[in-house]
Design an enzyme around this catalytic site. Structure first.
Site, mmCIF file in Angstrom:
data_model
loop_
_atom_site.group_PDB
_atom_site.id
_atom_site.type_symbol
_atom_site.label_atom_id
_atom_site.label_comp_id
_atom_site.label_asym_id
_atom_site.label_seq_id
_atom_site.Cartn_x
_atom_site.Cartn_y
_atom_site.Cartn_z
ATOM 1 N N HIS A 122 32.291 18.045 79.698
ATOM 2 C CA HIS A 122 30.978 18.127 78.962
ATOM 3 C C HIS A 122 30.988 18.680 77.513
ATOM 4 C CE1 HIS A 122 29.546 18.484 83.094
ATOM 5 N NE2 HIS A 122 30.235 19.221 83.255
ATOM 6 N N LYS A 166 34.520 15.088 50.457
ATOM 7 C CA LYS A 166 34.933 14.460 51.734
ATOM 8 C C LYS A 166 36.169 13.691 52.106
ATOM 9 C CE LYS A 166 32.002 13.682 54.781
ATOM 10 N NZ LYS A 166 30.660 12.927 54.508
ATOM 11 N N GLU A 190 36.444 5.374 63.187
ATOM 12 C CA GLU A 190 35.231 5.147 63.521
ATOM 13 C C GLU A 190 35.069 3.836 63.403
ATOM 14 O OE1 GLU A 190 32.220 8.084 60.869
ATOM 15 O OE2 GLU A 190 33.847 7.524 59.615
ATOM 16 N N SER A 203 34.262 9.867 50.064
ATOM 17 C CA SER A 203 32.979 9.276 49.993
ATOM 18 C C SER A 203 32.607 9.062 48.525
ATOM 19 C CB SER A 203 32.045 10.474 50.233
ATOM 20 O OG SER A 203 30.716 10.278 49.922
#
Ligand code: ARG
Length: 496
Positions: free
Chosen positions: A170, A297, A304, A291
């Site tokens: 979980h 970043k 992804e 970024s």
């Protein structure tokens, strides 16, 4: 544009002209563009030429064409293969598909004898043959890609037998595990993926050539011989099934969809683990991006994108399932819609396997962050309950007791380890020492010696077993590759 009128000529497609003697009007340009498949089926060129060479030689042996003509056709096809390889082949969208492009070029090179190649053949059995050859080739390269990725995961597992992190259920910390154990889990599932591709490829054993348009041929074709020359075990048994079915492509695409879902899970972990919240790993610069706005970043774009690309591969499977659903026997032009989803799946999976192997190989594992997370004594609550079980307490009662201990320390913001022997005994008299002594991370890991567990002996045994499995698989793939090359196959499929 209105249809052009009139067509002349010998029943072979010419640019802009409709098919054969029965037509008196040229194909409408919109229809030509709409129905053309050359821009995607040109990837089948080498398979098409292999099939055609086998066809030409076979026709020569039957006497339907002379030996000299057969040799001429083979030489012409070789010349075309060379043109395709060096980029000089003039692909023409007006010629609809790869089959007509090659045949028309053959006519340019050889003249009318080129018209003999298609004897007893239809593009329906031709395209089915091309696809079967293609599926055999890519089946091998996909298995190889999965082998590489598992090899990388295995290397990382070997380095990280002593790296401990929480295992999650979980997405809540559950129990401590070795990082090696975690990565071996991914190897297991990717190994079953490889089995699925092997299994799908092992079903591509029968040669479609000779099924004709759908009912075979009146001509004395030698189907066993073309099948053998192209590396199949036998010709297909039913001509109607042969030209109507695409389940072998479906199987590849289903296996690919499953595999992409698995890659997306591995990818998702890399995304989560590389967040500041986890900080378990850092992707190499070569496998992440910055970024355009926020200088601080470092984004996990590679995993992804892999996660995102699982969508199209699942979609491709659904596309072909939907194309086939309800389609009456036998060949219907709908079947041309099999190719783009199949080719896209092949390319996508190949790229995803490659970048994931690179990302995992170069991943910086933050052992201390993992260890800190794993040192949470709550992760050993199950061990406390199992301690009581060994003292004869029924598991349900033990679970209840430890639940109260956890409730107590949580409510009072205590560290579980701070509970003394007396504290522990106030929950159950069977506890014979303080929590700190009862809760030992290394002991916890090392007592999980059951088959499949995270104890060092088990993990090391699994590593050794997988290592020899991967070596055996590598040998098997090399043998299959050599066998495929012996019949002119297993050429690397070019990125489209
Ligand atoms: N481009 C076609 C396909 O992919 C080739 C077969 C065409 N056959 C036909 N009868 N029009 O299916």
């Amino acid at each position: 544009m209105s249809p052009k009128s009139g067509k002349e000529g010998g029943g072979t497609s010419q640019g802009g002209k409709a098919w054969g003697g029965r037509f008196s009007q040229a194909t409408d340009p919109t229809v030509e563009r709409f129905s053309a498949s050359i821009h995607f089926d040109k990837i089948l060129a080498s398979h098409d030429i292999r099939g055609s060479k086998a066809q030409a030689r076979m026709l020569g042996r039957t006497g339907l064409i002379s030996d000299a003509e057969a040799q001429e056709l083979v030489a012409g096809l070789d010349q075309i293969a060379a043109e395709i390889a060096d980029g000089s082949f003039p692909f023409d969208p007006a010629l609809e598909d790869i089959h007509m492009n090659i045949e028309t070029r053959l006519r340019t090179h050889l003249g009318p004898v080129a018209g003999k190649l298609h004897t007893g053949r239809s593009r329906n059995d031709q395209v089915a043959t091309d696809l079967a050859l293609f599926l055999r080739d890519i089946g091998l390269s996909t298995q190889r890609g999965l082998l590489e990725l598992r090899g990388v995961l295995l290397e990382r597992a070997k380095e990280n037998v002593d790296t401990v992190l929480p295992g999650y259920t979980h997405l809540q910390r559950a129990q401590p595990v070795r990082l090696a154990h975690h990565w071996l889990a991914h190897i297991e599932v990717l190994g079953r993926d490889a089995d699925r591709f092997r299994d799908a490829r092992a079903r591509v054993t029968r040669c479609p050539l000779g099924a004709g348009a759908m009912a075979g041929s009146t001509l004395p074709l030698l189907r066993e011989e073309t099948a053998a020359e192209l590396g199949f075990e036998a010709p297909t048994r039913n001509s109607m099934d042969t030209v109507a079915s695409r389940d072998l492509a479906l199987e590849y695409m289903a296996a690919a969809a499953i595999s992409m879902v698995h890659l997306s899970r591995l990818a998702e972990e890399l995304v989560i683990w590389s967040s500041s919240e986890f900080g378990f790993v850092e992707l190499a610069d070569a496998y992440s991006t910055g970024s355009s706005l926020m200088p601080q970043k470092k984004n996990p774009d590679v995993p992804e994108i892999v996660r995102g690309k699982s969508g199209r591969v699942i979609g491709n499977l659904v596309t072909l399932l939907t194309v086939l659903k309800g389609l009456p026997l036998t060949y219907n032009r709908d079947l041309q819609e099999d190719k783009e989803p199949l080719f896209d799946t092949v390319d996508t999976l190949r790229d995803c396997l490659e970048v994931m192997a690179g990302a995992v190989a170069t991943l910086d594992v933050k052992r201390e962050r993992m260890a800190a997370a794993a040192s949470d004594p709550m992760l050993l609550a199950t061990d406390l309950a199992e301690f009581l079980v060994r003292k004869g307490v029924p598991f349900r009662d033990a679970h209840e007791v430890v639940g109260s201990i956890v409730g107590h320390v949580t409510r009072n913001r205590l560290n579980l380890r701070s509970l003394t022997k007396a504290d522990m005994q106030s929950f159950h008299e069977a506890f014979d020492s303080g929590a700190d002594e009862l809760l030992d991370l290394e002991r916890s890991l090392e007592s999980r010696t059951l088959m499949g567990g995270t104890a060092r002996v088990r993990v090391e045994a699994a590593i050794a077993e997988i290592e020899s499995e991967l070596a055996a698989e590598r040998t098997e793939l090399e043998a299959l590759q050599a066998a495929a090359e012996a019949t002119g196959g297993a050429s690397p499929v070019p990125a489209s």
